[in-house]
Motif scaffolding. Structure first.
Motif, PDB file in Angstrom:
ATOM      1  N   UNK A 247      10.270  -1.243   5.721  1.00 25.80           N
ATOM      2  CA  UNK A 247       9.167  -1.137   6.668  1.00 25.80           C
ATOM      3  C   UNK A 247       8.139  -0.112   6.184  1.00 25.80           C
ATOM      4  N   UNK A 248       8.637   1.019   5.675  1.00 20.02           N
ATOM      5  CA  UNK A 248       7.730   2.029   5.123  1.00 20.02           C
ATOM      6  C   UNK A 248       6.971   1.450   3.924  1.00 20.02           C
ATOM      7  N   UNK A 249       7.680   0.699   3.080  1.00 23.05           N
ATOM      8  CA  UNK A 249       7.034   0.083   1.926  1.00 23.05           C
ATOM      9  C   UNK A 249       5.989  -0.940   2.319  1.00 23.05           C
ATOM     10  N   UNK A 250       6.312  -1.755   3.324  1.00 20.62           N
ATOM     11  CA  UNK A 250       5.365  -2.768   3.784  1.00 20.62           C
ATOM     12  C   UNK A 250       4.111  -2.125   4.371  1.00 20.62           C
ATOM     13  N   UNK A 251       4.306  -1.089   5.168  1.00 16.92           N
ATOM     14  CA  UNK A 251       3.161  -0.388   5.755  1.00 16.92           C
ATOM     15  C   UNK A 251       2.318   0.265   4.656  1.00 16.92           C
ATOM     16  N   UNK A 255      -1.580  -0.459   3.892  1.00 17.17           N
ATOM     17  CA  UNK A 255      -2.559   0.638   3.938  1.00 17.17           C
ATOM     18  C   UNK A 255      -3.270   0.766   2.595  1.00 17.17           C
ATOM     19  N   UNK A 256      -2.527   0.616   1.499  1.00 19.22           N
ATOM     20  CA  UNK A 256      -3.148   0.708   0.175  1.00 19.22           C
ATOM     21  C   UNK A 256      -4.188  -0.393  -0.020  1.00 19.22           C
ATOM     22  N   UNK A 257      -3.865  -1.622   0.380  1.00 16.61           N
ATOM     23  CA  UNK A 257      -4.830  -2.719   0.272  1.00 16.61           C
ATOM     24  C   UNK A 257      -6.080  -2.424   1.097  1.00 16.61           C
ATOM     25  N   UNK A 373       5.245   4.229  -4.449  1.00 14.18           N
ATOM     26  CA  UNK A 373       4.361   3.500  -3.545  1.00 14.18           C
ATOM     27  C   UNK A 373       3.813   4.410  -2.453  1.00 14.18           C
ATOM     28  N   UNK A 374       4.676   5.201  -1.862  1.00 15.65           N
ATOM     29  CA  UNK A 374       4.249   6.070  -0.767  1.00 15.65           C
ATOM     30  C   UNK A 374       3.257   7.122  -1.242  1.00 15.65           C
ATOM     31  N   UNK A 375       3.522   7.754  -2.384  1.00 16.48           N
ATOM     32  CA  UNK A 375       2.633   8.804  -2.880  1.00 16.48           C
ATOM     33  C   UNK A 375       1.287   8.248  -3.323  1.00 16.48           C
ATOM     34  N   UNK A 376       1.289   7.072  -3.943  1.00 16.28           N
ATOM     35  CA  UNK A 376       0.022   6.449  -4.346  1.00 16.28           C
ATOM     36  C   UNK A 376      -0.803   6.087  -3.116  1.00 16.28           C
ATOM     37  N   UNK A 377      -0.126   5.578  -2.092  1.00 12.65           N
ATOM     38  CA  UNK A 377      -0.810   5.231  -0.846  1.00 12.65           C
ATOM     39  C   UNK A 377      -1.433   6.471  -0.207  1.00 12.65           C
ATOM     40  N   UNK A 378      -0.675   7.547  -0.112  1.00 10.43           N
ATOM     41  CA  UNK A 378      -1.176   8.776   0.507  1.00 10.43           C
ATOM     42  C   UNK A 378      -2.328   9.362  -0.303  1.00 10.43           C
TER      43      UNK A 378
END
Length: 405
Positions: A247-251, A255-257, A373-378
């Motif tokens: 779920x965290x990955x999907x979100x 968000x990144x897109x 993924x999370x760090x790149x998104x943030x």
């Protein structure tokens, strides 16, 4: 939407580069829709290359296939910008291109898996031969522009001879050995428009129409990332063992897109594409925009699959780089395009690209794919927020200066 009857035959006359209110036609939109199949095929094969641990082969095939799809789309887009008779012969010729593009998509797995270029090259050549026929037709309808149109047409025809030799004559090359031959073909393809446009009296592009066409294709490629996020949500709901992580990955993917969409459409700048130099930098620079976005879509699917399966064929650092490099490359590509726009500043974008590369790679190397993924998104979201604030402050200063004047 009301429809008007299609002319049986209409001369392919030059369109007014200053035409007001010009937008993409429904045929252009349908053309984009069909080409999204080829983009999806490339992203899917890159996904398999990452999860299978075949990065070297995958990177070469990715580079080659993104160029082929992008250039085939570019040829149609630029011709339609200059000439768009929208009669029966024109539509039927576009139909041939659409069918060939579907064949091109079906041949992409053969390149990634078997280094077999025959299907892709055959379909690509068909698309380009139809394009040459369109330019010949436009030259007959516009005698004053015949030298310009003939340069386009004959240039396209000459390059196809080389592609046929490449695809059908050099069948036993390794992926690395194909690069010099492929680069020769790419170089000649890129020189054909410059050769045609160098003629005195060459027509100008319709700036607003070109910008809209490129933006619409960007939206289509971003849609591949949205689809990945949707699939991740579905997987999370059925995989209770990794529910929270997925779920965290999907979100994060969604968000990144969204951040990349906002950065492209909100901060790219304003361009005068009637200037030849600007038009070429804009057009050719989008290869890197489309290539990085396609890569990001495939990588997101691979990272989320690894999270669900726990199977990593690559090391943590290599896996992290499959996401951080294309995201950083996207930001660097926008920096290049901003450099030729009215918004000349690009240093912050290059700094952001470096930050994404370092932070995302370090996090992934230390803690794995999900942290990449999370760090790149943030990091990307933080840069977007800083650009929104900077743009808002600049607008406030302009209003104050105008009020003082």
């Amino acid at each position: 939407m009301p429809s008007s009857p299609v002319a049986l035959i209409r001369p392919a006359l030059l369109r007014d580069p200053n035409e007001e209110g010009r937008t993409s036609t429904t045929l252009e939109l349908f053309f984009d829709l069909v080409f999204v199949v080829t983009i999806s095929a490339i992203a899917q094969q890159w996904h398999h290359a990452v999860t299978g641990g075949h990065l070297a082969h995958g990177v070469i095939s990715l580079f080659e296939m993104v160029f082929g799809v992008w250039w085939a789309w570019m040829g149609f887009t630029w011709f339609a910008n200059f000439f768009d008779p929208d009669d029966v012969p024109y539509r039927l010729m576009v139909l041939v291109q659409l069918l060939a593009s579907l064949g091109l998509a079906s041949g992409i797995p053969y390149i990634f898996e078997h280094d077999d270029f025959r299907i892709v090259v055959g379909c690509y050549v068909v698309i380009r031969l139809v394009m040459a026929a369109q330019w010949f037709r436009a030259g007959r309808a516009n005698p004053d522009l015949r030298p310009f149109c003939d340069r386009w047409a004959y240039g396209i025809l000459m390059v196809q001879i080389g592609w046929v030799l490449f695809g059908f004559g050099l069948r036993h090359l390794t992926p690395l050995e194909t690069i010099p031959f492929f680069l020769v073909g790419v170089t000649v393809e890129l020189l054909v428009p410059a050769w045609a446009q160098a003629l005195e009296g060459a027509p100008q592009a319709h700036s607003e129409h070109v910008e809209e066409r490129y933006g619409l294709f960007t939206i289509i490629i971003l849609g591949e990332m949205v689809l990945v996020a949707s699939d991740a949500f579905n997987t999370a709901l059925s995989d209770h063992q990794h529910l929270a992580t997925l779920m965290i990955g999907a979100i994060s993917a969604g968000v990144l897109a969204f951040c990349l969409w906002w950065l492209y459409f909100g901060f790219l700048g304003e361009y005068d594409l009637s200037r030849t130099r600007t038009a070429f930098i804009w057009g050719y620079g989008h290869y890197f925009v489309y290539g990085t976005l396609t890569t990001i879509g495939g990588t997101l699917a691979a990272l989320l699959e690894q999270v669900a399966s726990g199977d990593e064929k690559l090391g943590r650092t290599a896996t992290a780089l499959t996401l951080t490099i294309p995201v950083a490359g996207f930001l660097a590509a926008i920096a290049l395009l901003r450099k030729v726009s009215e918004w000349a500043t690009c240093s912050r974008w290059l700094q952001a690209a470096a930050a994404v590369l370092v932070i995302g790679t370090a996090a992934g190397a230390a803690w794995g794919a999900m942290w990449t993924l999370l760090s790149v998104c943030v990091a990307t979201a933080a840069f977007l927020a800083s650009e929104i604030i900077t743009k808002g402050k600049a607008a406030a200063r302009r209003r104050q200066n105008q009020g003082a004047a």
